[in-house]
Design a protein around this motif. Structure first.
Motif, PDB file in Angstrom:
ATOM      1  N   HIS A  13       0.830  -1.208   0.000  1.00  0.00           N
ATOM      2  CA  HIS A  13       0.000   0.000   0.000  1.00  0.00           C
ATOM      3  C   HIS A  13       0.864   1.258   0.000  1.00  0.00           C
ATOM      4  O   HIS A  13       0.463   2.279  -0.525  1.00  0.00           O
ATOM      5  N   GLY A  14       2.020   1.197   0.639  1.00  0.00           N
ATOM      6  CA  GLY A  14       2.955   2.315   0.630  1.00  0.00           C
ATOM      7  C   GLY A  14       2.754   3.351   1.713  1.00  0.00           C
ATOM      8  O   GLY A  14       3.437   4.373   1.714  1.00  0.00           O
ATOM      9  N   LEU A  15       1.855   3.120   2.646  1.00  0.00           N
ATOM     10  CA  LEU A  15       1.648   4.095   3.716  1.00  0.00           C
ATOM     11  C   LEU A  15       2.880   4.212   4.596  1.00  0.00           C
ATOM     12  O   LEU A  15       3.184   5.291   5.109  1.00  0.00           O
ATOM     13  N   CYS A  16       3.628   3.123   4.747  1.00  0.00           N
ATOM     14  CA  CYS A  16       4.871   3.181   5.511  1.00  0.00           C
ATOM     15  C   CYS A  16       5.884   4.095   4.823  1.00  0.00           C
ATOM     16  O   CYS A  16       6.628   4.821   5.486  1.00  0.00           O
ATOM     17  N   ALA A  17       5.896   4.094   3.501  1.00  0.00           N
ATOM     18  CA  ALA A  17       6.812   4.949   2.745  1.00  0.00           C
ATOM     19  C   ALA A  17       6.456   6.421   2.904  1.00  0.00           C
ATOM     20  O   ALA A  17       7.343   7.283   2.852  1.00  0.00           O
ATOM     21  N   LEU A  26       8.549   2.291  -2.307  1.00  0.00           N
ATOM     22  CA  LEU A  26       8.039   1.362  -3.302  1.00  0.00           C
ATOM     23  C   LEU A  26       8.938   1.488  -4.520  1.00  0.00           C
ATOM     24  O   LEU A  26       9.200   2.600  -4.994  1.00  0.00           O
ATOM     25  N   ASP A  27       9.415   0.359  -5.047  1.00  0.00           N
ATOM     26  CA  ASP A  27      10.301   0.408  -6.212  1.00  0.00           C
ATOM     27  C   ASP A  27       9.486   0.643  -7.485  1.00  0.00           C
ATOM     28  O   ASP A  27       8.269   0.839  -7.431  1.00  0.00           O
ATOM     29  N   LYS A  31       6.812  -2.664  -5.530  1.00  0.00           N
ATOM     30  CA  LYS A  31       7.120  -3.576  -4.431  1.00  0.00           C
ATOM     31  C   LYS A  31       7.846  -2.825  -3.320  1.00  0.00           C
ATOM     32  O   LYS A  31       8.693  -1.972  -3.572  1.00  0.00           O
ATOM     33  N   LEU A  32       7.538  -3.180  -2.096  1.00  0.00           N
ATOM     34  CA  LEU A  32       8.140  -2.523  -0.945  1.00  0.00           C
ATOM     35  C   LEU A  32       9.609  -2.896  -0.795  1.00  0.00           C
ATOM     36  O   LEU A  32       9.975  -4.068  -0.847  1.00  0.00           O
ATOM     37  N   GLN A  33      10.433  -1.878  -0.602  1.00  0.00           N
ATOM     38  CA  GLN A  33      11.841  -2.030  -0.258  1.00  0.00           C
ATOM     39  C   GLN A  33      12.027  -1.291   1.062  1.00  0.00           C
ATOM     40  O   GLN A  33      11.396  -0.258   1.288  1.00  0.00           O
ATOM     41  N   TYR A  34      12.887  -1.810   1.922  1.00  0.00           N
ATOM     42  CA  TYR A  34      13.089  -1.149   3.201  1.00  0.00           C
ATOM     43  C   TYR A  34      14.479  -1.415   3.739  1.00  0.00           C
ATOM     44  O   TYR A  34      15.134  -2.381   3.352  1.00  0.00           O
TER      45      TYR A  34
END
Length: 65
Positions: A13-17, A26-27, A31-34
Motif C-alpha cells: 500500500h505504501g503508507l509506511c513509505a 516502493l520500487d 514492491k516494498l523495499q526497506y
C-alpha cells in the motif's frame, strides 16, 4: 532494533513509505523495499510507519541474540 516485514501480509500500500520515507519505499514495480537497520533517532518515525500499515505487516525486532 531492526525492521522486519511479513512479505505474505504486505500488499504494498505504501503508507509506511509516506510515514518513514528514509526507511521504506516502493520500487518501480510497486514492491516494498526497506532498510532493515536504523538509528535510534528514527524510532518514532518507524513506529509511525508500523502504525500506518493497514495489514500490520511491519515489526520491530531486537537485534540482541
Amino acid at each position: 532494533m531492526k525492521i522486519s516485514v511479513d512479505r505474505i501480509k504486505c500488499q504494498h500500500h505504501g503508507l509506511c513509505a509516506i510515514s518513514a520515507p528514509a526507511h521504506f519505499e516502493l520500487d518501480a514495480d510497486g514492491k516494498l523495499q526497506y532498510q532493515e537497520s536504523f538509528d535510534e533517532e528514527s524510532v518514532d518515525e518507524i513506529e509511525d510507519a508500523i502504525d500506518s500499515c493497514p495489514l500490520q505487516a511491519i515489526f520491530l525486532n531486537s537485534d540482541a541474540a
